[in-house]
Design a protein around this motif. Structure first.
Motif, mmCIF file in Angstrom:
data_model
loop_
_atom_site.group_PDB
_atom_site.id
_atom_site.type_symbol
_atom_site.label_atom_id
_atom_site.label_comp_id
_atom_site.label_asym_id
_atom_site.label_seq_id
_atom_site.Cartn_x
_atom_site.Cartn_y
_atom_site.Cartn_z
ATOM 1 N N TYR B 134 -68.152 29.979 -26.218
ATOM 2 C CA TYR B 134 -67.592 28.632 -26.065
ATOM 3 C C TYR B 134 -66.937 28.154 -27.357
ATOM 4 C CZ TYR B 134 -69.237 27.468 -21.359
ATOM 5 O OH TYR B 134 -69.404 27.423 -19.996
ATOM 6 N N PRO B 424 -57.578 28.131 -16.412
ATOM 7 C CA PRO B 424 -56.906 26.845 -16.478
ATOM 8 C C PRO B 424 -55.696 26.801 -17.398
ATOM 9 C CG PRO B 424 -58.975 26.770 -17.670
ATOM 10 C CD PRO B 424 -58.931 28.071 -16.942
ATOM 11 N N CYS B 457 -57.936 19.892 -21.856
ATOM 12 C CA CYS B 457 -57.951 20.685 -20.612
ATOM 13 C C CYS B 457 -58.503 22.089 -20.808
ATOM 14 C CB CYS B 457 -56.546 20.859 -20.061
ATOM 15 S SG CYS B 457 -55.657 19.348 -19.795
ATOM 16 N N ASP B 459 -60.925 25.412 -21.804
ATOM 17 C CA ASP B 459 -62.328 25.813 -21.709
ATOM 18 C C ASP B 459 -62.498 27.165 -22.379
ATOM 19 O OD1 ASP B 459 -61.736 27.811 -19.790
ATOM 20 O OD2 ASP B 459 -62.283 26.517 -18.108
ATOM 21 N N ASP B 460 -63.651 27.792 -22.169
ATOM 22 C CA ASP B 460 -63.942 29.048 -22.854
ATOM 23 C C ASP B 460 -62.884 30.116 -22.562
ATOM 24 O OD1 ASP B 460 -65.412 28.556 -20.300
ATOM 25 O OD2 ASP B 460 -65.821 30.689 -20.454
ATOM 26 N N ARG B 461 -62.186 30.020 -21.439
ATOM 27 C CA ARG B 461 -61.167 31.022 -21.121
ATOM 28 C C ARG B 461 -60.002 30.995 -22.091
ATOM 29 N NH1 ARG B 461 -61.023 29.649 -14.753
ATOM 30 N NH2 ARG B 461 -61.717 27.655 -15.579
#
Lengths: 480, 480
Positions: B134, B424, B457, B459-461
Motif C-alpha cells: 500500500y 482504477p 483516486c 490505490d495500491d494498484r
C-alpha cells in the motif's frame, strides 16, 4: 415468463426495508431466459438441491447451474442515481474549488470537448465499461448539452447492456460562450430528438427497455424562464418521462437561483412552479433544503440522490439524510463524478456512513421524538438499502429491480471476498475452507460479516460478475 | 557514503514545507549502495543525461539506470504514524460501535489470539506484506500485549525490509480477564526483553536500524499508576526510546481517564506527569484536546498522529488539525486499523481532506487572525506533507526520510498512473504518448495533476515499486 435458463445456488444478500435485509447462506434462485427471477427458495441444504430442482420442474439437463464458492455471494447491483458521464476524465481533480468556480474552471471546458463525436465515442465506451465493472447496474447519466454526443452515450450504454437513464443537459444561460445552448427552441428540439432516439433503442420484445430517456435541466441557474416553460410543456405531455436536476447543493448556488427567480419562494419552489417536481423526478444533493421544501418534495413524491463524496469534496455541506428518511422521502446514492472523486457506489456508501456520523456528532439531542434516522449514524441495513432498493425507488423502478423476488429482474453482482482473488480482499478475505461455525446461525453471521467488509473495504476487484436483466455484462471474470 | 549503485531519471514529487512541494518532471537522482541519496539534479533534459552523469563521475557501466515512463513518478514513501498490526484481520467490521464497546466486542478477542505464535507468524507476514504494498515505507505498529508475538512482528518487518517502530502494548487493567497483563512487573519485563530483541536486529553496518523499538502504553485507562511509574523509569533511562500511545480520542474515554487519575487536570497531563510526553512521543487522535493540552503537547514537542478514517468510523469526532498546525505542533497521518477501515495512507489523505472540509463548513469565521490552517480545507501540499515529511517529523526521523535530499535515504514509491496498468488508474490514466503541452510548464502542470489524481483516486494498484533504504521491497511489479 420464459423458461428457466439459469440456476444460482449459494449465499445471497437481499435488501428488504430501510432497516432490514435477508442473509441467505444457501439460497436457490432461478432466472428465466427473459432475465426475470422465476423462483427462489431461501434455504436449501446441499443434499436437497437436486430434489428441489425436481420439485420445481427443472429436470432439463440444459439448465446451467452456477454454484457459488465459499466466500462468494450474490447481491442486487448498485443504483447510481446521479453521475455525469462526460466529467469522468476530470475525476480526482479540482478539489480546491467550490461548485460555481469548479464548473467554470474544471467542468465546462471538459464537457465542451464532447462536440467531437469521435472523442465522445472513445471516452463513453471506456466510462460506461468501467462504471459497470464497479458494480453499477442502473445508472442515471447526465450527458453534455450535445444531442448527438448524448445519443452516443445512450448507444454505448445499450450496447454494453447496462440499465440506465440518459439525458442531455438543458442549459441556455449562465454558461461560458463556448458551452451554452443558442436558444430555448434549440435546447428543446435537441431534447425531443434525443428522447425519440433513446426510445427507438428499446427491444421489440416485452421486456422493459434498458435505456430510458430522462429530461435533464442542468439546474435552474442554467435555464431561462422561457426554457423552463418549454421544459414544463415537454414534461406535462409525457408523464412517464423521468426528470433529473440539481437542487440546493451549495449556498452561493441557492442565492443565485433565488435572485434569478424572484417570484419563487424557494429553490424547490422554482422547479415546482414549472411542473418539474413529480414522482419520477430525481433531485441531486438536497443539502440545504428548508423544512418547507422538504415537505414539498415529499408531497410531490420526488426522490433525492444523496452524493456525499461530492458534497464533502466541493465543501457543499452534509445532506440531512436521516431527516429526509424520517419524512418518508425516497433517497438513493449518487457518485456525482467528478464533483465526487470516485465512480464507485462503495465509496458513496462509506461516505454516506461518514456523513451520517458527522451529523450524529453535531446533534445535541441525537434521537428526537418520533425520529428513526435523524441525528443517527446510518446502520448497514440502511446503507445497503440506499445503494440498491432506495435508488430503485428514486428511479421509480423498485418493482423491477433493487432486490430479489419472483418477477423482478435479475440485476445482480457476484461478490468475491476470497483470499485467492487479487487485491484488497486478500487483506481480510476468507480461505477456501468452510466457516468455523458451520451451523445456520454461524453461516449467517459469517455472510453478514462478508457484506459489511465488502461495503467498507471492497472495491471493483471484489466484483467478479455483473448481471443486468439476467445477462452477464461485466466484472473481473468477464472477458471484454 | 558508498558508491552510486542506481540512477533514477524521470518525474519526481518532493515535499518541502506544509504549503509547498517540488514538481520535477525531469529529475536525475542517484542512490548509493548504502541506500542514501548521493546526488540529485532537479531538471535535466533527455539529451543531457549522459553528460550530466559524466560530470558526476558516473562512468561506471555497472551503474543501473531506471528511466521512468511518461505517467510514472517517484515520491517519498508514506509514513503511517499509527496502526495496530493484530487488528488487521478485523478490518471493515464493527463500525456500529464507539471506542470502548468496540474494544470489548471486536478488538480484544482478536488480539488475544496472538498468544498463538503460529497464528502470529502467518498473520503478521500477510499484514506487513500488504501494508508495504500500500506504499507505507515507515510504519508505527502496535502489537498485542504478548512479548513473543510482538518479536514475531518485529522479525517479520525486518525480514521484509520495511522501516518501522514496533511496540507491545502495556495494559494491566480495564481489560478482559483473558487479555490483560498479570502485573506491572510482568509488563515491564516483557517490554525490556522486546526492546533488547529489536535492537539486536540492527545491522552491524553504519546504516541506521530499520526496525526500532517503541514504548507502547496502550492508553492511560489500561495502565495502573504503578505501571505508569515503571514506564516512566524505562523512558527516563532511555531518552532515544520512542513512545506511542492514544490520547483524547473519545469523550467517554476522556471522562474515564480523568476518573482514574484524579490528581491530573487533563488527559495530556496524565502522560506528562509520568514523563511520557517528549519529542519522540507519538500521540494518536488528539480529537478533543483543550487549548491547555495543546500548549503542553507543543511545549514537549510531542507529535500527533491524525487518524481521520478511524475518528469518523468510531464516531469519535473530527480532530482540529489546522489548529494543531497553526500552533506548530508536529502532525502526521495514521490509518489506525481496524478503528479505521483502510490500511492505505491514500484513504487517510482523502479522509483528512474531508475532515478539514467538515471543520471549514462549521467555522463561522473561516480564517482567524494569524491562523494559516485552522478552519480551512487542507490543500494538496499540506495533505502530501502530512503523509510523508510530517509523519517523519512525528517519528523524529525527518532528517533521514520524508523527502529527497542528498544524504537522506531513498524511501520511495514509483507511482504509475498509465492507462495500460490494471485497475482504477485506467479510469483517468495517461496514454503512452507525450503530454499535450510539452513545455516545462506543461509538464509540471501535468505531473501536478497526476499527483492530485493519485492522492484522491489511486490505490495500491498504482504503486508499482516500493523502496526502503534504496532496496526494492514491494509494489505491483515486485515478485513476492
Amino acid at each position: 415468463m420464459s423458461a428457466v435458463s439459469k440456476i444460482y445456488y449459494g449465499a445471497v444478500i437481499n435488501p428488504e426495508t430501510l432497516t432490514s435485509y435477508q442473509v441467505l447462506p444457501r439460497c436457490l434462485l432461478a432466472v428465466a431466459a427473459s432475465g426475470e427471477i422465476a423462483w427462489l427458495v431461501e434455504d436449501v441444504e446441499d443434499s436437497l438441491v437436486q430434489d428441489t430442482l425436481a420439485q420445481k420442474g427443472c429436470t432439463d439437463a440444459d439448465v446451467e447451474i452456477f454454484a457459488l464458492k465459499h466466500g462468494e455471494f450474490i447481491m442486487p447491483g448498485f443504483v447510481d442515481t446521479h453521475t455525469h458521464a462526460p466529467q469522468v476524465p476530470n475525476i480526482g481533480s479540482g478539489q480546491q474549488y467550490e461548485l460555481l468556480d469548479w464548473l467554470q474552471n474544471v467542468t465546462f471546458p471538459m464537457e465542451a470537448k464532447f462536440s467531437d463525436l469521435e472523442f465522445a465515442r472513445a471516452t463513453y465506451k471506456s466510462v460506461v465499461r468501467r462504471i459497470i465493472d464497479y458494480g453499477t447496474t442502473t445508472c442515471c447519466y447526465y450527458g453534455t448539452l450535445h444531442g448527438e454526443a448524448t445519443k452516443v452515450l445512450a448507444n454505448t450504454v445499450n450496447e454494453l447492456g447496462q440499465r440506465a437513464f440518459v439525458g442531455k443537459c438543458n442549459m441556455n444561460r449562465n454558461s461560458p460562450d463556448y458551452y451554452v445552448e443558442p436558444s430555448p427552441e434549440a435546447s428543446i428540439d435537441a431534447t425531443l430528438d434525443l428522447i425519440k432516439h433513446i426510445r427507438s433503442l428499446a427491444p421489440s420484445t416485452s421486456s422493459p427497455p434498458l435505456v430510458q430517456p430522462i429530461l435533464t435541466p442542468r439546474f435552474a441557474i442554467s435555464c431561462t424562464d422561457e426554457l423552463m416553460e418549454k421544459l414544463q410543456k415537454v414534461a406535462a405531455a409525457d408523464p412517464s418521462l423521468a426528470i433529473q436536476t440539481h437542487i440546493s447543493e451549495n449556498r452561493s448556488e441557492i442565492e443565485f437561483t433565488l435572485e434569478l427567480f424572484p417570484s419563487s419562494k424557494s429553490y424547490a419552489g422554482v422547479y415546482d412552479r414549472y411542473g418539474l417536481l413529480r414522482d419520477n423526478t430525481i433531485l441531486a444533493h438536497a443539502v440545504h433544503l428548508s423544512d418547507e421544501e422538504k415537505e414539498l418534495v415529499k408531497t410531490r413524491d420526488s426522490g433525492i440522490s444523496h452524493c456525499p463524496t461530492s458534497n464533502f469534496n466541493l465543501s457543499s455541506g452534509v445532506a440531512p439524510v436521516g431527516d429526509l428518511l424520517d419524512r418518508g422521502i425516497k433517497v438513493g446514492l449518487g457518485t456525482d463524478v467528478s464533483g465526487g472523486f470516485s465512480p464507485s457506489i462503495l465509496t458513496a456508501i462509506q461516505h454516506a456512513s461518514i456523513a451520517s456520523k458527522v451529523i450524529a456528532l453535531q446533534s445535541a439531542t441525537p434521537l428526537q421524538q418520533g425520529s428513526k434516522f435523524a441525528g443517527q449514524a446510518l446502520p448497514i441495513a440502511t446503507l445497503l438499502y440506499l445503494a440498491t432498493l432506495g435508488g430503485a425507488q428514486v428511479c421509480c423502478i423498485e418493482k423491477q429491480i433493487g432486490s430479489f423476488a419472483v418477477g423482478k429482474t435479475f440485476d445482480a453482482l457476484v461478490v468475491n471476498v476470497r483470499s485467492d482473488s487479487n487485491g484488497p480482499p486478500g487483506l481480510w478475505g476468507t480461505a477456501q475452507s468452510m466457516p468455523v461455525d458451520d451451523t445456520s446461525e454461524g453461516r449467517r453471521k459469517e455472510l453478514d460479516g462478508f457484506l459489511e467488509r465488502f461495503m467498507f473495504c471492497g472495491d471493483d476487484r471484489n466484483i467478479s460478475r455483473v448481471y443486468v436483466q439476467g445477462r452477464w455484462i461485466g466484472g473481473t471474470s468477464f472477458r471484454h
